[in-house]
Design a protein around this motif. Structure first.
Motif, PDB file in Angstrom:
ATOM      1  N   VAL A 174      38.884  72.739  22.664  1.00 40.49           N
ATOM      2  CA  VAL A 174      37.503  72.474  22.250  1.00 40.49           C
ATOM      3  C   VAL A 174      36.813  73.780  21.857  1.00 40.49           C
ATOM      4  O   VAL A 174      36.135  73.872  20.827  1.00 40.49           O
ATOM      5  CB  VAL A 174      36.717  71.778  23.383  1.00 40.49           C
ATOM      6  CG1 VAL A 174      35.245  71.639  23.009  1.00 40.49           C
ATOM      7  CG2 VAL A 174      37.315  70.406  23.682  1.00 40.49           C
ATOM      8  N   ALA A 175      36.993  74.817  22.672  1.00 43.50           N
ATOM      9  CA  ALA A 175      36.345  76.111  22.403  1.00 43.50           C
ATOM     10  C   ALA A 175      36.866  76.736  21.115  1.00 43.50           C
ATOM     11  O   ALA A 175      36.077  77.230  20.288  1.00 43.50           O
ATOM     12  CB  ALA A 175      36.571  77.053  23.580  1.00 43.50           C
ATOM     13  N   TYR A 176      38.183  76.710  20.920  1.00 47.06           N
ATOM     14  CA  TYR A 176      38.760  77.345  19.727  1.00 47.06           C
ATOM     15  C   TYR A 176      38.369  76.591  18.448  1.00 47.06           C
ATOM     16  O   TYR A 176      38.131  77.218  17.407  1.00 47.06           O
ATOM     17  CB  TYR A 176      40.282  77.429  19.840  1.00 47.06           C
ATOM     18  CG  TYR A 176      40.781  78.311  20.965  1.00 47.06           C
ATOM     19  CD1 TYR A 176      40.000  79.348  21.466  1.00 47.06           C
ATOM     20  CD2 TYR A 176      42.028  78.111  21.546  1.00 47.06           C
ATOM     21  CE1 TYR A 176      40.453  80.147  22.500  1.00 47.06           C
ATOM     22  CE2 TYR A 176      42.499  78.908  22.585  1.00 47.06           C
ATOM     23  CZ  TYR A 176      41.701  79.929  23.058  1.00 47.06           C
ATOM     24  OH  TYR A 176      42.150  80.721  24.085  1.00 47.06           O
ATOM     25  N   MET A 181      34.751  76.258  13.562  1.00 48.03           N
ATOM     26  CA  MET A 181      33.586  75.684  12.895  1.00 48.03           C
ATOM     27  C   MET A 181      32.500  76.740  12.710  1.00 48.03           C
ATOM     28  O   MET A 181      31.890  76.838  11.637  1.00 48.03           O
ATOM     29  CB  MET A 181      33.039  74.492  13.689  1.00 48.03           C
ATOM     30  CG  MET A 181      31.795  73.882  13.059  1.00 48.03           C
ATOM     31  SD  MET A 181      31.272  72.328  13.822  1.00 48.03           S
ATOM     32  CE  MET A 181      32.470  71.195  13.096  1.00 48.03           C
ATOM     33  N   PHE A 182      32.264  77.536  13.743  1.00 47.03           N
ATOM     34  CA  PHE A 182      31.257  78.590  13.642  1.00 47.03           C
ATOM     35  C   PHE A 182      31.609  79.560  12.512  1.00 47.03           C
ATOM     36  O   PHE A 182      30.737  79.995  11.747  1.00 47.03           O
ATOM     37  CB  PHE A 182      31.157  79.353  14.962  1.00 47.03           C
ATOM     38  CG  PHE A 182      30.215  80.525  14.911  1.00 47.03           C
ATOM     39  CD1 PHE A 182      28.858  80.337  15.037  1.00 47.03           C
ATOM     40  CD2 PHE A 182      30.704  81.815  14.720  1.00 47.03           C
ATOM     41  CE1 PHE A 182      27.972  81.424  14.975  1.00 47.03           C
ATOM     42  CE2 PHE A 182      29.842  82.896  14.664  1.00 47.03           C
ATOM     43  CZ  PHE A 182      28.476  82.692  14.797  1.00 47.03           C
ATOM     44  N   GLU A 212      29.101  76.542  29.541  1.00 51.37           N
ATOM     45  CA  GLU A 212      29.414  77.964  29.676  1.00 51.37           C
ATOM     46  C   GLU A 212      30.130  78.524  28.446  1.00 51.37           C
ATOM     47  O   GLU A 212      30.249  79.748  28.292  1.00 51.37           O
ATOM     48  CB  GLU A 212      30.283  78.199  30.921  1.00 51.37           C
ATOM     49  CG  GLU A 212      31.728  77.733  30.816  1.00 51.37           C
ATOM     50  CD  GLU A 212      31.928  76.220  30.902  1.00 51.37           C
ATOM     51  OE1 GLU A 212      33.074  75.751  30.697  1.00 51.37           O
ATOM     52  OE2 GLU A 212      30.947  75.505  31.174  1.00 51.37           O
ATOM     53  N   SER A 213      30.616  77.660  27.559  1.00 51.90           N
ATOM     54  CA  SER A 213      31.345  78.105  26.373  1.00 51.90           C
ATOM     55  C   SER A 213      30.361  78.540  25.288  1.00 51.90           C
ATOM     56  O   SER A 213      29.439  77.802  24.936  1.00 51.90           O
ATOM     57  CB  SER A 213      32.241  76.976  25.849  1.00 51.90           C
ATOM     58  OG  SER A 213      32.886  77.371  24.653  1.00 51.90           O
ATOM     59  N   GLU A 214      30.567  79.743  24.738  1.00 58.85           N
ATOM     60  CA  GLU A 214      29.608  80.267  23.770  1.00 58.85           C
ATOM     61  C   GLU A 214      29.724  79.617  22.395  1.00 58.85           C
ATOM     62  O   GLU A 214      28.727  79.559  21.656  1.00 58.85           O
ATOM     63  CB  GLU A 214      29.778  81.779  23.611  1.00 58.85           C
ATOM     64  CG  GLU A 214      31.109  82.201  23.017  1.00 58.85           C
ATOM     65  CD  GLU A 214      31.175  83.704  22.744  1.00 58.85           C
ATOM     66  OE1 GLU A 214      30.115  84.321  22.567  1.00 58.85           O
ATOM     67  OE2 GLU A 214      32.295  84.237  22.717  1.00 58.85           O
ATOM     68  N   TRP A 215      30.903  79.097  22.035  1.00 59.52           N
ATOM     69  CA  TRP A 215      31.086  78.662  20.645  1.00 59.52           C
ATOM     70  C   TRP A 215      30.315  77.400  20.282  1.00 59.52           C
ATOM     71  O   TRP A 215      29.649  77.379  19.229  1.00 59.52           O
ATOM     72  CB  TRP A 215      32.575  78.530  20.335  1.00 59.52           C
ATOM     73  CG  TRP A 215      33.280  79.846  20.338  1.00 59.52           C
ATOM     74  CD1 TRP A 215      34.228  80.287  21.216  1.00 59.52           C
ATOM     75  CD2 TRP A 215      33.061  80.942  19.436  1.00 59.52           C
ATOM     76  NE1 TRP A 215      34.617  81.573  20.930  1.00 59.52           N
ATOM     77  CE2 TRP A 215      33.920  82.005  19.831  1.00 59.52           C
ATOM     78  CE3 TRP A 215      32.239  81.139  18.340  1.00 59.52           C
ATOM     79  CZ2 TRP A 215      33.966  83.217  19.161  1.00 59.52           C
ATOM     80  CZ3 TRP A 215      32.281  82.359  17.673  1.00 59.52           C
ATOM     81  CH2 TRP A 215      33.132  83.367  18.078  1.00 59.52           C
ATOM     82  N   ILE A 220      25.483  75.361  17.234  1.00 63.75           N
ATOM     83  CA  ILE A 220      24.216  74.626  17.207  1.00 63.75           C
ATOM     84  C   ILE A 220      23.053  75.561  16.897  1.00 63.75           C
ATOM     85  O   ILE A 220      22.244  75.295  15.996  1.00 63.75           O
ATOM     86  CB  ILE A 220      23.985  73.898  18.543  1.00 63.75           C
ATOM     87  CG1 ILE A 220      25.093  72.869  18.777  1.00 63.75           C
ATOM     88  CG2 ILE A 220      22.618  73.208  18.550  1.00 63.75           C
ATOM     89  CD1 ILE A 220      25.183  72.364  20.209  1.00 63.75           C
ATOM     90  N   THR A 221      22.953  76.677  17.628  1.00 62.79           N
ATOM     91  CA  THR A 221      21.780  77.542  17.483  1.00 62.79           C
ATOM     92  C   THR A 221      21.802  78.373  16.204  1.00 62.79           C
ATOM     93  O   THR A 221      20.748  78.631  15.613  1.00 62.79           O
ATOM     94  CB  THR A 221      21.639  78.488  18.694  1.00 62.79           C
ATOM     95  OG1 THR A 221      22.839  79.277  18.831  1.00 62.79           O
ATOM     96  CG2 THR A 221      21.413  77.688  19.972  1.00 62.79           C
TER      97      THR A 221
END
Length: 475
Positions: A174-176, A181-182, A212-215, A220-221
């Motif tokens: 999910v994080a990767y 996407m980012f 806790e995951s930054e990606w 979103i932000t």
């Protein structure tokens, strides 16, 4: 028949076996590519050979997808695939030449197709997850700071790969995928997200599961919140729980360490319109908390969070002026404060004042905070705005606000916001000052409460003057 032997390739003085066809050779390459000088001198033929191994191993995965009984015999193929991805991942680090070479060989398409095959395998082998993760890391690295590669990765990955990975049970996957996407998103591609909202909503869900995951947070932000059209379309489809999460992220962007830029302001004015309009239309649903049999209602929590966003938006001078003139907002806030205040006199509901301090997780704490924030928002909307100051007076809002200055242990900031709001209502407004002075004389305003708020009433001849006795508090 043995394959013809190709001449060995030289990489920064290190002899590389040719053709590369075993795990140890791949591992050696992966190690070599940890150094920048080796990445910069890598011949294109290396990546052709790695791609050949990847394609051959992919064939084994395809066979296992058609015949599930073969899945348990994939250990060697998965090892080779994993090391291929690691090798390619390392080769792309800060090396646009290698990114271009690898992209032009169509390695990205092969990698995406292979990752999509992984989901078809009926197995939970750790070796499969490792290969899956390394494949995503490679896609992230090949696209990093390389617009052409970003375009190719997006074309192959959207929407199927993102939907598969964002909803995967493995946190790293999910994080990767959120990282990819980012890296690949831009304003044009967010238009595609509007047509496939389930992908955007999956990012919200990913953040809910992994705060806790930054990606997911950064997607979103730093991307979603730059598109008013996407935000509006997405908000309409979110569940109330997802809306609370999304609004929390909007607050995080507004109050973050980096202030909103000039480019951000027009976008956030559009967000302000959405938030204010939704609050005006739906805010009365919070009165569900006045029921004797109240339960935690997600719609109510979403309304409470809308109010929180409005408070933070009106603390931003660039957004304040727009919201001060938003049709019906001030009127609705005063109306709701009156209803909540009346409901609070009934000790059987969540708006009742209490002499005990509740845990932050208790919904009653949220309800009490709602009242404070209504008063805070009124104060912000009246800041240096004569029209709104007068409107509060016309709506009999001043006595209502003063009646909320009593101490309530469950809501320790209520009095402070009343003080702040009264100051904003009376600043350069003699009519509002006279009203409060007359209320004190008639016994409708408690002199001790006024004194605690930093005011006193002084009689000068036949006229009553409301005077400040202390410095104005900071909002």
């Amino acid at each position: 028949m043995a394959a013809p032997r190709l001449p060995p390739a030289r990489l920064s003085g290190v002899m590389v076996p040719a053709p590369i066809q075993d795990l140890e050779a791949l591992r050696a390459l992966t190690a070599l590519f940890k150094e920048q000088r080796n990445r910069e001198t890598a011949p294109r033929s290396i990546f052709q050979r790695v791609l050949g191994i990847l394609k051959k191993s992919s064939h084994d995965i395809e066979l296992a997808c058609r015949d599930p009984s073969q899945a348990e015999h994939l250990a060697s193929s998965l090892q080779l695939i994993t090391e291929c991805f690691r090798c390619l991942r390392n080769a792309c680090i800060e090396c646009s030449v290698n990114q271009d070479s690898i992209r032009n060989l169509d390695t990205i398409g092969v990698a995406v197709d292979l990752i999509l095959l992984f989901r078809e395998l009926q197995t939970e082998q750790e070796s499969l997850l490792t290969a899956f993760r390394c494949g995503l890391q490679f896609l992230g690295n090949v696209a990093s700071r390389n617009e052409e590669s970003q375009s190719v990765v997006w074309a192959h990955a959207f929407p199927e790969l993102f939907f598969t990975c964002l909803n995967h049970h493995d946190k790293k996957i999910v994080a990767y995928s959120s990282m990819i996407m980012f890296t690949t998103l831009n304003l044009e591609r967010m238009n595609e997200l509007q047509e496939t909202l389930n992908i955007a909503i999956s990012v919200i869900e990913a953040h809910q599961k992994q705060p806790e995951s930054e990606w997911p947070f950064l997607v979103i932000t730093d991307h979603f919140l730059k598109s008013p059209e996407l935000v509006k379309a997405m908000y309409a489809k979110l569940t109330n729980q997802e809306r609370v999460t999304f609004l929390d992220l909007m607050i995080a962007k507004i109050v973050g360490d980096d202030p909103l830029t000039k480019d951000d302001i027009p976008v956030f004015l559009s967000h302000a319109e959405l938030v204010a309009a939704t609050f005006v239309d739906d805010c009365r649903s919070v009165l569900k908390l006045t029921s004797e049999h109240q339960t935690e209602d997600e719609e109510v929590l979403a309304i409470i969070r809308l109010l929180d966003v409005l408070c933070e938006m009106t603390a931003n001078t660039d957004l304040l002026t727009y919201l001060q003139g938003f049709p019906g907002l001030l009127e609705r806030v005063i109306d709701l404060l009156r209803l909540v205040h009346v409901a609070g006199k009934d000790t059987t509901n969540l708006f009742a004042t209490t002499g005990c301090v509740k845990a932050e997780s208790d919904i009653s704490s949220v309800a009490d905070g709602f009242k404070s924030h209504l008063i805070r928002l009124i104060g912000n909307l009246c800041y240096k705005n004569k029209e709104n100051q007068d409107k509060v007076n016309e709506l009999d809002g001043i006595p209502l606000i003063l009646d909320n200055c009593s101490i309530d242990d469950s809501n320790p900031f209520l009095t402070q916001w009343v003080v702040y709001t009264v100051r904003n209502l009376t600043e350069d407004n003699s009519q509002n000052q006279d009203l409060i002075a007359k209320m004190e004389e008639q016994g409708l305003a408690d002199p001790s409460a006024l004194k605690k708020m930093g005011f006193e009433v002084e009689k000068q001849g036949e006229k009553l003057i409301l005077k400040s006795t202390s410095e104005a508090p900071q909002p």
